[in-house]
Design an enzyme around this catalytic site. Structure first.
Site, short mmCIF file in Angstrom:
data_model
loop_
_atom_site.label_atom_id
_atom_site.label_comp_id
_atom_site.label_asym_id
_atom_site.label_seq_id
_atom_site.Cartn_x
_atom_site.Cartn_y
_atom_site.Cartn_z
N SER A 43 0.80 -1.22 0.00
CA SER A 43 0.00 0.00 0.00
C SER A 43 0.83 1.27 0.00
O SER A 43 0.33 2.34 -0.35
CB SER A 43 -0.93 0.02 1.21
OG SER A 43 -0.20 -0.08 2.42
N ASP A 353 -4.10 7.71 7.93
CA ASP A 353 -5.18 6.85 8.42
C ASP A 353 -4.72 5.86 9.49
O ASP A 353 -5.40 4.88 9.76
CB ASP A 353 -5.82 6.09 7.25
CG ASP A 353 -4.81 5.24 6.49
OD1 ASP A 353 -3.65 5.15 6.93
OD2 ASP A 353 -5.19 4.67 5.44
N HIS A 356 -0.98 4.60 6.86
CA HIS A 356 -0.24 5.22 5.77
C HIS A 356 0.05 6.69 6.06
O HIS A 356 -0.63 7.32 6.86
CB HIS A 356 -1.06 5.11 4.47
CG HIS A 356 -1.57 3.73 4.21
ND1 HIS A 356 -2.87 3.35 4.51
CD2 HIS A 356 -0.95 2.64 3.72
CE1 HIS A 356 -3.04 2.08 4.19
NE2 HIS A 356 -1.88 1.62 3.72
#
Length: 391
Positions: A43, A353, A356
């Site tokens: 991610s 979040d 990240h």
């Protein structure tokens, strides 16, 4: 019996890539002019793979730069986006995104939740992606074969959407993966010693994948280490026992010690690849130091509390609840309402979040690594085709 035309094309395309090692030829100190970037990862560099496959990242993701969700788990751009910008290339389209993608100057095989090793579970049970690094490498090999078959046999608009054959040997190959291999062990209650015990296997698997890419024509590799996982709210919340002992920046000592050991082994692995493939350039990039500097010096750099999630829910020390992520909803009086909302100014936050970084944090990290001072060998990103003869 003769093979079908497509099978023949696959062989031709693969051989063409192996033969067309027309490497970027530059004088020492000159920019490389990479025509494309091919990225592998999780991610931290996913530009839409997981969203295209398992459901879109919801608002307010993308709010700062794109003004809408665009498959990134961030309010804006990722480090890989800044890499593309700096090389004069468009943002990388996710290989798994079938709508509106343009692969002329590269492709992104990263998906959120990916790991070097395959996960012995499902995305819905664990949150980790089934698209492990070996799957990404298979996608890349298929991308080469299919894109060149279509480019050469269909032509037309496809020549405006797919890379030229020689780009595969001239491109920069970026890797940013390993964080999930560490956290997946901790999240099933392994000890640090148990997680450390499988790091050699991770290095062996990573080596095999990079050698596969090399065999398909790749010659220029830019390989990120993993960041200070013990400074991320989601890691602290998942294993509060590992968060008891903290360093001066409020980060978990146990998590970060394992991340640093992973990075030490990764640096050794990259060094070994450099020795065994003397015609290729391998750059090890210390993003851990860049990220830790941002977290430890956040206040000095004009940022808010680096451990406080911008897009989260629940308040408290981290404003993070793993049951209600960014854009997540809760039921109030029988009605579902958005609870995982963004803070007012993401530009002041480090954590987007809880998992990240924000765009502002990603830009800081990019600025730290682009010049080469955190790399081994210490070459700038734009000169990462320079082949090192050192150790």
């Amino acid at each position: 019996m003769a093979p079908p035309p497509y099978a023949a094309a696959v062989v031709v395309a693969t051989v063409a890539v192996l033969v067309l090692v027309s490497q970027v030829s530059v004088a020492a100190g000159a920019d490389c002019r990479f025509p494309a970037v091919f990225n592998f990862g999780d991610s931290n560099s996913d530009t839409g793979g997981l969203s295209a496959t398992f459901g879109a990242a919801p608002p307010p993701n993308g709010r700062t730069f794109f003004g809408m969700p665009v498959g990134r788990y961030c309010d804006g751009r990722l480090v890989i986006d800044f890499i593309a910008e700096s090389l004069g290339l468009p943002y990388l389209s996710a290989y798994l995104n079938s709508i509106g993608s343009n692969f002329t100057q590269g492709a992104n095989f990263a998906t959120a939740g990916s790991s070097i090793r395959r996960q012995n579970t499902s995305l819905f049970l664990s949150g980790f992606s089934p698209i492990s690094l070996d799957v990404q490498s298979w996608e890349f090999e298929q991308f080469i074969n299919r894109s060149q078959f279509v480019y050469n046999n269909k032509g037309g608009i496809y020549r405006e959407l797919l890379p030229k054959a020689e780009y595969f040997s001239q491109a920069l190959y970026t890797f940013d993966i390993g964080q999930n291999d560490i956290t997946t062990g901790f999240f099933i209650n392994m000890t640090s010693e148990q997680v450390i015990a499988y790091i050699p296997d991770l290095m062996e698997r990573l080596t095999n994948i990079i050698q596969n890419v090399y065999g398909l024509g790749g010659r220029y590799f830019w390989i990120h280490n993993t960041g200070p996982i013990g400074c991320l709210p989601y890691a602290m919340v998942h294993r509060p026992d590992l968060a008891v002992v903290k360093d001066g920046s409020g980060c978990s000592v146990a998590y970060n010690e394992v991340a640093q050991l992973f990075n030490q082994r990764l640096k050794e692995t990259v060094g070994h690849l450099r020795k065994t493939h003397a015609d290729a350039a391998f750059t090890y990039v210390d993003v851990y130091s860049a990220k830790y500097k941002l977290i430890s010096d956040a206040k000095k750099l004009g940022m808010d509390d680096p451990m406080l999630t911008c897009c989260g829910y629940g308040g408290g020390r981290y404003n993070f609840d793993d049951r209600v992520g960014c854009g997540g909803k809760v039921k109030v009086n029988g009605t579902w309402v958005v609870a995982g909302k963004s803070c007012d100014d993401p530009l002041k936050r480090v954590s987007w979040d809880g998992v990240h970084f924000t765009e502002a944090a990603n830009k800081f990290v990019f600025d730290q690594i682009a010049g080469g001072k955190l790399s081994d060998p210490p070459v700038p990103l734009r000169q990462a085709c320079q082949i090192s003869r050192g150790q």
